[in-house]
Design an enzyme around this catalytic site. Structure first.
Site, PDB file in Angstrom:
ATOM      1  N   HIS A 100       0.894  -1.257   0.107  1.00  0.00           N
ATOM      2  CA  HIS A 100      -0.015  -0.099   0.161  1.00  0.00           C
ATOM      3  C   HIS A 100       0.789   1.348   0.005  1.00  0.00           C
ATOM      4  O   HIS A 100       2.017   1.135   0.594  1.00  0.00           O
ATOM      5  CB  HIS A 100      -0.907   0.170   1.555  1.00  0.00           C
ATOM      6  CG  HIS A 100      -1.491  -0.995   1.515  1.00  0.00           C
ATOM      7  ND1 HIS A 100      -1.455  -2.080   2.309  1.00  0.00           N
ATOM      8  CD2 HIS A 100      -3.076  -1.251   1.406  1.00  0.00           C
ATOM      9  CE1 HIS A 100      -2.534  -2.685   2.333  1.00  0.00           C
ATOM     10  NE2 HIS A 100      -3.591  -2.158   1.902  1.00  0.00           N
ATOM     11  N   ASP A 103       1.911   2.252   3.372  1.00  0.00           N
ATOM     12  CA  ASP A 103       2.790   1.327   4.424  1.00  0.00           C
ATOM     13  C   ASP A 103       4.316   1.387   4.007  1.00  0.00           C
ATOM     14  O   ASP A 103       5.124   1.063   4.749  1.00  0.00           O
ATOM     15  CB  ASP A 103       2.468  -0.250   4.584  1.00  0.00           C
ATOM     16  CG  ASP A 103       1.985  -0.887   3.371  1.00  0.00           C
ATOM     17  OD1 ASP A 103       0.770  -1.328   3.083  1.00  0.00           O
ATOM     18  OD2 ASP A 103       2.691  -1.050   2.392  1.00  0.00           O
TER      19      ASP A 103
END
Ligand code: XUL
Ligand code: CO
Length: 435
Positions: A100, A103
């Site tokens: 993501h 992240d």
């Protein structure tokens, strides 16, 4: 400095090996049905659980020991994680990864700063991909952690939150494209509701469709050729998520004319939360020509939430690989370990045990599935079970040649159909011959 100086590249040592840091079944170059195991399985490691999971749960703080994080925070921590992640993937021999936006890089105070930090990390990811040959299976945008998405992102009641989400996806698509990603996943983390008293469901669904159509248009505009996936999950964090299972996703995609643009990314623990088996979800997607990729994990039979455990059940992996082989194998997708080590498994080496176990479980599933197919009895049984459809009246029905009147005439003439056993127990025993 490697983070794991004592761990060498994980080697295949065969089923007799007692080495916990070796593969017993995953032999990357072994041929099965004309392809290597590596080509069939296309293993992928996720950035979010592997690098960012710290063992926090609703009742307790993080437990994970991650020496490479000592004293670091923000963008410096994000930078430090990149080489460690690729070291893990490389040592595991995993050819793919997934991430993501938020992240790999932290949330900035503004969208502009978030984008800049993401760019900083994307440069490092790109360099590591080049150095190791590891590729991006799919990218995605994290549209569920920040308070601005409390009411959803694409299905928020606030058009400004929707706009923010599209801006985030625009950037995530650009970096996925930049990194040569083979796909891009939409998981509607908060695209659902907690209460229908405050929800205009029809409007929210229309907004979600608009959002995906805009993503399709932008994908085309930037020349990104990767596969789009939608990932079903029925609940958690919200009480009900619109993309609740494979059938609901397919219905939504068809209703809003998106079916040609997205395939499904199916996750075992999401399937079980929806009250289905993973095999059910894979068959629903496969039958619709929409089986794209899988998030390989498992739940716990005793627990009703998304525990995201590493898959170790050979029945599960056999069922998964039977469906994958049946529908022609992965093209852009793969076996993506959306799984995390337990809070009690806080040592860095546990990350290796977990992935090795998952890879071996899938390798066994692949071998068993191929053996069941080569044996042919299961297929032959199913084919024979439907034999009345291969000729005569059955064939005429399938071809659409006849209607109610002719069928009534047939029933009057033919009389009672002859009942045959479904032989479930016989087939369960047959499967056990291979497991
Ligand atoms: C959450 C989940 C996500 C998606 C990507 O349950 O599975 O990590 O896979 O957003
Ligand atoms: Co997932």
């Amino acid at each position: 400095m490697p983070a794991f100086p004592d761990i060498a590249k994980i080697a295949y040592e065969g089923p007799q090996s007692k080495n916990p840091l070796a593969f017993k079944h995953y032999d990357a170059n072994a041929l099965i049905e004309g392809k290597t195991m590596a080509e069939h399985l296309r293993f992928s490691v996720v950035y979010w659980h592997t690098m960012c999971g710290n063992g926090t749960d609703m009742f307790g703080w993080g437990t994970a020991q991650r020496p490479w994080e000592a004293g670091l925070s923000g963008i410096d921590l994000a930078k430090a994680r990149v080489p460690v992640f690729f070291e893990i993937c490389e040592k595991l021999g995993a050819p793919y990864y997934a991430f993501h936006d938020r992240d790999v890089a932290p949330h900035g105070a503004t969208l502009k700063q978030s984008n800049q930090w993401l760019d900083t990390i994307v440069k490092l990811l790109k360099a590591q991909q080049k150095k190791t040959g590891i590729k991006l299976l799919w990218g995605t945008a994290q549209l569920f952690a920040h308070p601005r998405y409390a009411h959803g992102a694409a299905t928020s009641c606030d058009a400004n939150a929707f706009a923010y989400a599209t801006a985030q996806v625009k950037k995530a698509l650009e970096v996925t494209h930049e990194l040569g990603g083979e796909g891009y996943t939409f998981w509607g983390g908060r695209e659902g509701y907690s209460s229908l008293w405050n929800t205009d469901m029809k409007r929210e669904l229309e907004h979600l469709a608009k959002f995906l159509h805009m993503a399709v248009a932008y994908k085309k505009e930037i020349g990104f050729k990767g596969q789009f996936y939608i990932e079903p999950k029925p609940k958690e964090p919200t009480k009900h998520q619109y993309d609740s299972d494979a059938a609901a996703c397919l219905n939504f995609l068809r209703e809003y004319d998106l079916i040609d643009h997205l395939k499904l990314n199916l996750e075992t623990n999401h399937a079980t939360l929806a009250g289905h088996s993973m095999q059910h979800e894979m068959e629903v997607a496969g039958a619709a020509g929409a089986l794209g990729s899988i998030d390989a994990n498992t739940g716990d039979l005793m627990l009703g939430w998304d525990t995201d455990q590493f898959p170790t059940d050979i029945y599960l992996t056999t069922q998964c690989m039977l469906s994958v082989l049946k529908y022609g194998g992965f093209t852009t997708g793969g076996v993506n370990f959306d799984a995390k080590v337990r809070r009690e498994s806080f040592e860095p080496v546990d990350l290796f045990h977990a992935h090795i176990g998952g890879m071996d479980a899938f390798a066994r599933g692949l071998k068993i599935a191929a053996a069941i197919r080569a044996d042919g009895r299961l297929d032959a049984f199913v084919k024979n079970r439907y034999r009345t459809w291969d000729s005569g009246i059955g064939k005429d029905i399938e071809k659409g040649k006849i209607g109610f009147k002719q069928l009534e005439a047939h029933a009057l003439k033919f009389g009672e159909p002859k009942l045959e056993s479904g032989r479930q127990e016989f087939l369960e025993n047959l499967i056990n011959e291979f497991i």
